[in-house]
Design a protein around this motif. Sequence first.
Motif, PDB file in Angstrom:
ATOM      1  N   GLU A  61       0.613  -1.588  -0.154  1.00  0.00           N
ATOM      2  CA  GLU A  61       0.195   0.182  -0.141  1.00  0.00           C
ATOM      3  C   GLU A  61       1.237   1.266  -0.347  1.00  0.00           C
ATOM      4  O   GLU A  61       0.076   2.109  -0.619  1.00  0.00           O
ATOM      5  N   ARG A  62       1.826   1.281   0.679  1.00  0.00           N
ATOM      6  CA  ARG A  62       2.414   1.977   1.217  1.00  0.00           C
ATOM      7  C   ARG A  62       3.773   2.537  -0.181  1.00  0.00           C
ATOM      8  O   ARG A  62       4.112   3.554  -0.905  1.00  0.00           O
ATOM      9  N   ALA A  63       3.729   1.233  -1.307  1.00  0.00           N
ATOM     10  CA  ALA A  63       4.319   1.340  -2.388  1.00  0.00           C
ATOM     11  C   ALA A  63       3.789   2.190  -3.667  1.00  0.00           C
ATOM     12  O   ALA A  63       4.336   3.280  -4.135  1.00  0.00           O
ATOM     13  N   VAL A  64       2.207   1.589  -3.193  1.00  0.00           N
ATOM     14  CA  VAL A  64       1.544   3.007  -4.129  1.00  0.00           C
ATOM     15  C   VAL A  64       1.388   4.250  -4.324  1.00  0.00           C
ATOM     16  O   VAL A  64       1.526   4.657  -5.353  1.00  0.00           O
ATOM     17  N   GLN A  65       1.690   4.043  -2.823  1.00  0.00           N
ATOM     18  CA  GLN A  65       0.954   5.959  -2.135  1.00  0.00           C
ATOM     19  C   GLN A  65       2.650   6.268  -3.205  1.00  0.00           C
ATOM     20  O   GLN A  65       2.406   7.872  -2.952  1.00  0.00           O
ATOM     21  N   GLU A  66       3.915   6.011  -2.991  1.00  0.00           N
ATOM     22  CA  GLU A  66       5.300   6.713  -2.857  1.00  0.00           C
ATOM     23  C   GLU A  66       5.560   6.109  -3.927  1.00  0.00           C
ATOM     24  O   GLU A  66       6.125   6.710  -4.442  1.00  0.00           O
ATOM     25  N   ASP A  67       5.155   5.478  -4.560  1.00  0.00           N
ATOM     26  CA  ASP A  67       5.785   5.338  -6.091  1.00  0.00           C
ATOM     27  C   ASP A  67       7.448   3.692  -6.421  1.00  0.00           C
ATOM     28  O   ASP A  67       8.240   5.291  -6.873  1.00  0.00           O
ATOM     29  N   TRP A  68       7.230   3.279  -4.961  1.00  0.00           N
ATOM     30  CA  TRP A  68       8.318   2.644  -5.285  1.00  0.00           C
ATOM     31  C   TRP A  68       8.186   1.397  -5.975  1.00  0.00           C
ATOM     32  O   TRP A  68       6.908   0.936  -6.023  1.00  0.00           O
ATOM     33  N   GLU A  69       8.866   0.989  -7.028  1.00  0.00           N
ATOM     34  CA  GLU A  69       9.400  -0.301  -8.190  1.00  0.00           C
ATOM     35  C   GLU A  69       9.404  -1.318  -7.058  1.00  0.00           C
ATOM     36  O   GLU A  69       9.360  -2.301  -7.879  1.00  0.00           O
ATOM     37  N   ILE A  70      10.430  -0.914  -6.643  1.00  0.00           N
ATOM     38  CA  ILE A  70      11.104  -2.907  -5.207  1.00  0.00           C
ATOM     39  C   ILE A  70      10.658  -1.880  -3.987  1.00  0.00           C
ATOM     40  O   ILE A  70      10.990  -0.656  -3.551  1.00  0.00           O
ATOM     41  N   ILE A  71      10.397  -2.732  -3.511  1.00  0.00           N
ATOM     42  CA  ILE A  71      10.193  -2.568  -1.880  1.00  0.00           C
ATOM     43  C   ILE A  71      11.526  -4.042  -1.502  1.00  0.00           C
ATOM     44  O   ILE A  71      11.800  -4.835  -1.904  1.00  0.00           O
ATOM     45  N   ASP A  72      12.767  -2.977  -0.788  1.00  0.00           N
ATOM     46  CA  ASP A  72      13.818  -3.335  -0.598  1.00  0.00           C
ATOM     47  C   ASP A  72      13.799  -3.702   0.992  1.00  0.00           C
ATOM     48  O   ASP A  72      12.881  -3.057   1.474  1.00  0.00           O
ATOM     49  N   ASP A  73      14.643  -3.843   1.768  1.00  0.00           N
ATOM     50  CA  ASP A  73      14.669  -3.360   2.942  1.00  0.00           C
ATOM     51  C   ASP A  73      15.062  -1.842   3.516  1.00  0.00           C
ATOM     52  O   ASP A  73      14.472  -2.146   4.101  1.00  0.00           O
TER      53      ASP A  73
END
Length: 218
Positions: free
Chosen positions: A186-198
């Motif tokens: 959900e946060r990746a969608v809000q902040e336009d993260w293409e990759i979720i790393d550590d």
Amino acid sequence: PSEIRRAFLDDMPDSAWRKEGGRLLFDDLVKLLNVAGFSKGLFLIDEIEKVVQPQNTQERRAFTDALRYYLIDGQCENARLTFYSLLFTIHPYVQEILTPHWEASGLDRFAALSRELAPEYTVYLEPLNQNSAVPLATAYLDESRIDQTGKKGDLRPFTVEALNEALLKTGRVPGRFLTFLNTAIERAVQEDWEIIDDAQIQATAQTRIPTEPGEKDM
């Protein structure tokens, strides 16, 4: 089932359930299912601590006595046919609370909760580790993708390092782990993260993880 519920069950008050519920579930319903061609039933009772912990000593003994009556040697169709089996999810500390009453009712002769025979009736669910967390996350990711034609087993947008970090953040508890991953997406969608790393997992850990609303007291 919907017609039975509408005609017989929906209008039953709680007082009637307390008085007649045992007969309905373990006698009448078993007869109905047996005539319909069913030969076995299974009750999966999750979070048994919500039953046991609020009870006092007398209520716990009454609870185990009722289990013995309806499952084993009572005057009901279920005891005669051995139709139902029970599967509890139970925490070890709750098990210790229930064990004295379980044994006093003689249920330990049929399914032991403690001592040397307990492993014969117990499936132990260990905390997640790295070998089990990645397949768990992958299975949920596979089922959640809009495009079902993609490659199965793809971890994107997560990296293996991110999943390992999420595992540590959630104490290796499966439900918390999956909820945390959902929050990260959900946060990746809000902040336009293409990759979720550590690093993104660290950022997600700073946000409040949503919890299920509390249940009303009965």
